[in-house]
Design a protein around this motif. Structure first.
Motif, PDB file in Angstrom:
ATOM      1  N   PRO A  51      11.292  -0.374   5.360  1.00 25.59           N
ATOM      2  CA  PRO A  51      10.085  -0.134   6.221  1.00 25.59           C
ATOM      3  C   PRO A  51       8.976   0.193   5.129  1.00 25.59           C
ATOM      4  O   PRO A  51       7.696  -0.324   5.542  1.00 25.59           O
ATOM      5  CB  PRO A  51      10.413   0.824   7.173  1.00 25.59           C
ATOM      6  N   SER A  52       8.966   0.875   4.369  1.00 21.35           N
ATOM      7  CA  SER A  52       8.036   1.222   3.383  1.00 21.35           C
ATOM      8  C   SER A  52       7.524   0.112   2.625  1.00 21.35           C
ATOM      9  O   SER A  52       6.430  -0.088   2.173  1.00 21.35           O
ATOM     10  CB  SER A  52       8.328   2.414   2.550  1.00 21.35           C
ATOM     11  N   GLU A  53       8.527  -0.893   2.049  1.00 24.51           N
ATOM     12  CA  GLU A  53       8.257  -1.804   1.365  1.00 24.51           C
ATOM     13  C   GLU A  53       7.407  -3.048   2.472  1.00 24.51           C
ATOM     14  O   GLU A  53       6.527  -3.453   1.662  1.00 24.51           O
ATOM     15  CB  GLU A  53       9.528  -2.404   0.806  1.00 24.51           C
ATOM     16  N   ARG A  54       7.790  -3.013   3.469  1.00 26.30           N
ATOM     17  CA  ARG A  54       7.050  -3.832   4.426  1.00 26.30           C
ATOM     18  C   ARG A  54       5.610  -3.622   4.561  1.00 26.30           C
ATOM     19  O   ARG A  54       4.580  -4.362   4.714  1.00 26.30           O
ATOM     20  CB  ARG A  54       7.707  -3.981   5.871  1.00 26.30           C
ATOM     21  N   ALA A  55       5.443  -2.121   4.731  1.00 26.58           N
ATOM     22  CA  ALA A  55       4.082  -1.595   4.765  1.00 26.58           C
ATOM     23  C   ALA A  55       3.353  -2.037   3.655  1.00 26.58           C
ATOM     24  O   ALA A  55       2.091  -2.243   3.683  1.00 26.58           O
ATOM     25  CB  ALA A  55       4.259  -0.150   5.070  1.00 26.58           C
ATOM     26  N   VAL A  56       3.946  -1.553   2.452  1.00 28.58           N
ATOM     27  CA  VAL A  56       3.332  -1.914   1.183  1.00 28.58           C
ATOM     28  C   VAL A  56       2.760  -3.567   1.252  1.00 28.58           C
ATOM     29  O   VAL A  56       1.687  -3.740   0.486  1.00 28.58           O
ATOM     30  CB  VAL A  56       4.035  -1.533  -0.246  1.00 28.58           C
ATOM     31  N   LEU A  57       3.808  -4.527   1.401  1.00 27.54           N
ATOM     32  CA  LEU A  57       3.459  -5.662   1.307  1.00 27.54           C
ATOM     33  C   LEU A  57       2.088  -6.208   2.351  1.00 27.54           C
ATOM     34  O   LEU A  57       1.558  -6.871   1.910  1.00 27.54           O
ATOM     35  CB  LEU A  57       4.732  -6.466   1.959  1.00 27.54           C
ATOM     36  N   ARG A  58       2.396  -5.529   3.431  1.00 31.17           N
ATOM     37  CA  ARG A  58       1.271  -5.970   4.313  1.00 31.17           C
ATOM     38  C   ARG A  58      -0.049  -5.527   3.797  1.00 31.17           C
ATOM     39  O   ARG A  58      -1.225  -6.172   3.812  1.00 31.17           O
ATOM     40  CB  ARG A  58       1.716  -5.222   5.711  1.00 31.17           C
ATOM     41  N   SER A  59      -0.047  -4.221   3.170  1.00 38.39           N
ATOM     42  CA  SER A  59      -1.267  -3.506   2.607  1.00 38.39           C
ATOM     43  C   SER A  59      -1.760  -4.302   1.425  1.00 38.39           C
ATOM     44  O   SER A  59      -2.909  -4.726   1.437  1.00 38.39           O
ATOM     45  CB  SER A  59      -0.896  -2.146   2.224  1.00 38.39           C
ATOM     46  N   GLU A  71      -3.150  -7.668   2.646  1.00 39.05           N
ATOM     47  CA  GLU A  71      -4.539  -7.422   3.492  1.00 39.05           C
ATOM     48  C   GLU A  71      -5.553  -7.323   2.316  1.00 39.05           C
ATOM     49  O   GLU A  71      -6.799  -7.937   2.502  1.00 39.05           O
ATOM     50  CB  GLU A  71      -4.445  -6.230   4.326  1.00 39.05           C
ATOM     51  N   ARG A  72      -5.212  -6.557   1.339  1.00 37.10           N
ATOM     52  CA  ARG A  72      -6.411  -6.429   0.243  1.00 37.10           C
ATOM     53  C   ARG A  72      -6.404  -7.407  -0.678  1.00 37.10           C
ATOM     54  O   ARG A  72      -7.630  -8.050  -0.922  1.00 37.10           O
ATOM     55  CB  ARG A  72      -5.767  -5.283  -0.740  1.00 37.10           C
ATOM     56  N   VAL A  73      -5.376  -8.363  -0.899  1.00 36.24           N
ATOM     57  CA  VAL A  73      -5.635  -9.790  -1.510  1.00 36.24           C
ATOM     58  C   VAL A  73      -6.745 -10.673  -0.725  1.00 36.24           C
ATOM     59  O   VAL A  73      -7.594 -11.420  -1.133  1.00 36.24           O
ATOM     60  CB  VAL A  73      -4.323 -10.535  -1.909  1.00 36.24           C
ATOM     61  N   GLU A  74      -6.330 -10.596   0.746  1.00 39.25           N
ATOM     62  CA  GLU A  74      -7.219 -11.629   1.343  1.00 39.25           C
ATOM     63  C   GLU A  74      -8.726 -10.889   1.578  1.00 39.25           C
ATOM     64  O   GLU A  74      -9.770 -11.898   1.502  1.00 39.25           O
ATOM     65  CB  GLU A  74      -6.619 -11.144   3.017  1.00 39.25           C
ATOM     66  N   ARG A  75      -8.901  -9.550   1.715  1.00 40.16           N
ATOM     67  CA  ARG A  75     -10.317  -9.288   1.762  1.00 40.16           C
ATOM     68  C   ARG A  75     -10.879  -9.375   0.213  1.00 40.16           C
ATOM     69  O   ARG A  75     -12.037  -9.904   0.350  1.00 40.16           O
ATOM     70  CB  ARG A  75     -10.136  -7.401   2.012  1.00 40.16           C
ATOM     71  N   THR A  76     -10.285  -9.373  -0.723  1.00 44.17           N
ATOM     72  CA  THR A  76     -10.906  -9.491  -2.143  1.00 44.17           C
ATOM     73  C   THR A  76     -11.425 -11.026  -2.095  1.00 44.17           C
ATOM     74  O   THR A  76     -12.388 -11.435  -2.528  1.00 44.17           O
ATOM     75  CB  THR A  76      -9.827  -9.175  -3.162  1.00 44.17           C
ATOM     76  N   THR A  77     -10.272 -11.929  -1.700  1.00 42.78           N
ATOM     77  CA  THR A  77     -10.635 -13.408  -1.875  1.00 42.78           C
ATOM     78  C   THR A  77     -11.618 -13.779  -0.999  1.00 42.78           C
ATOM     79  O   THR A  77     -12.549 -14.511  -1.533  1.00 42.78           O
ATOM     80  CB  THR A  77      -9.048 -14.027  -1.559  1.00 42.78           C
ATOM     81  N   ILE A  78     -11.833 -13.248   0.191  1.00 48.03           N
ATOM     82  CA  ILE A  78     -13.016 -13.684   1.185  1.00 48.03           C
ATOM     83  C   ILE A  78     -14.147 -13.031   0.701  1.00 48.03           C
ATOM     84  O   ILE A  78     -15.323 -13.986   0.759  1.00 48.03           O
ATOM     85  CB  ILE A  78     -12.567 -13.062   2.624  1.00 48.03           C
ATOM     86  N   ARG A  79     -14.385 -11.972   0.006  1.00 49.05           N
ATOM     87  CA  ARG A  79     -15.473 -11.528  -0.558  1.00 49.05           C
ATOM     88  C   ARG A  79     -15.687 -12.392  -1.666  1.00 49.05           C
ATOM     89  O   ARG A  79     -17.097 -12.691  -1.828  1.00 49.05           O
ATOM     90  CB  ARG A  79     -15.465  -9.961  -1.085  1.00 49.05           C
TER      91      ARG A  79
END
Length: 149
Positions: free
Chosen positions: A124-132, A135-143
């Motif tokens: 579960p902790s790895e799933r949370a890290v993966l999602r996080s 999301e960070r890669v997405e936000r950075t790429t969108i910017r």
């Protein structure tokens, strides 16, 4: 410096996305004959309710033409209703029909089961890290896209 595909993030993300999508596509493609683009529209409309085609483009990050084709196909199959947008006559508002809602309610739980299968080997902790991280890669790429269109 040389390119090694197996270490190149866009390639790895694309391959992982394709494999995961193929697994989950079994649920909606085999049982309901839906394409990935059609399922994405049904999923967004099922979760968010009525939306314009432009909203769907933004939400799914798909191009306008595939969204329009998928919407037209779903309308022809009686799964989506398209209506003129009162605030912009050139725009269309889409919503699920009763038949579209039934498909969403059947496929969504099966898609979640397929996702659980895909993530089964992660803690579960790895799933949370993966999602996080995603999301960070997405936000950075969108910017970056907004700065350098």
């Amino acid at each position: 410096m040389s390119l090694t595909l197996d270490e190149f993030l866009p390639y790895r993300l694309s391959v992982a996305a394709n494999v995961v999508s193929q697994r989950i596509a079994r649920v909606y493609a085999e049982q309901y004959g839906l394409s990935t683009q059609e399922w994405r529209l049904i999923a967004v409309l099922g979760e968010d309710g009525e939306r314009t085609q432009l909203d769907l483009v933004k939400r799914t990050r798909m191009e306008k033409v595939p969204v329009s084709r998928a919407a037209r196909s779903l309308e022809e199959r009686g799964l989506v209703r398209r209506a003129t947008n009162e605030s912009d006559a050139r725009s269309r508002r889409l919503s699920l029909t009763a038949a579209g809602r039934r498909i969403y309610e059947r496929v969504a739980p099966a898609a979640l089961e397929a996702e659980a299968e895909v993530l089964a080997e992660l803690e579960p902790s790895e799933r949370a890290v993966l999602r996080s991280l995603l999301e960070r890669v997405e936000r950075t790429t969108i910017r970056a896209l907004k700065r350098n269109p």
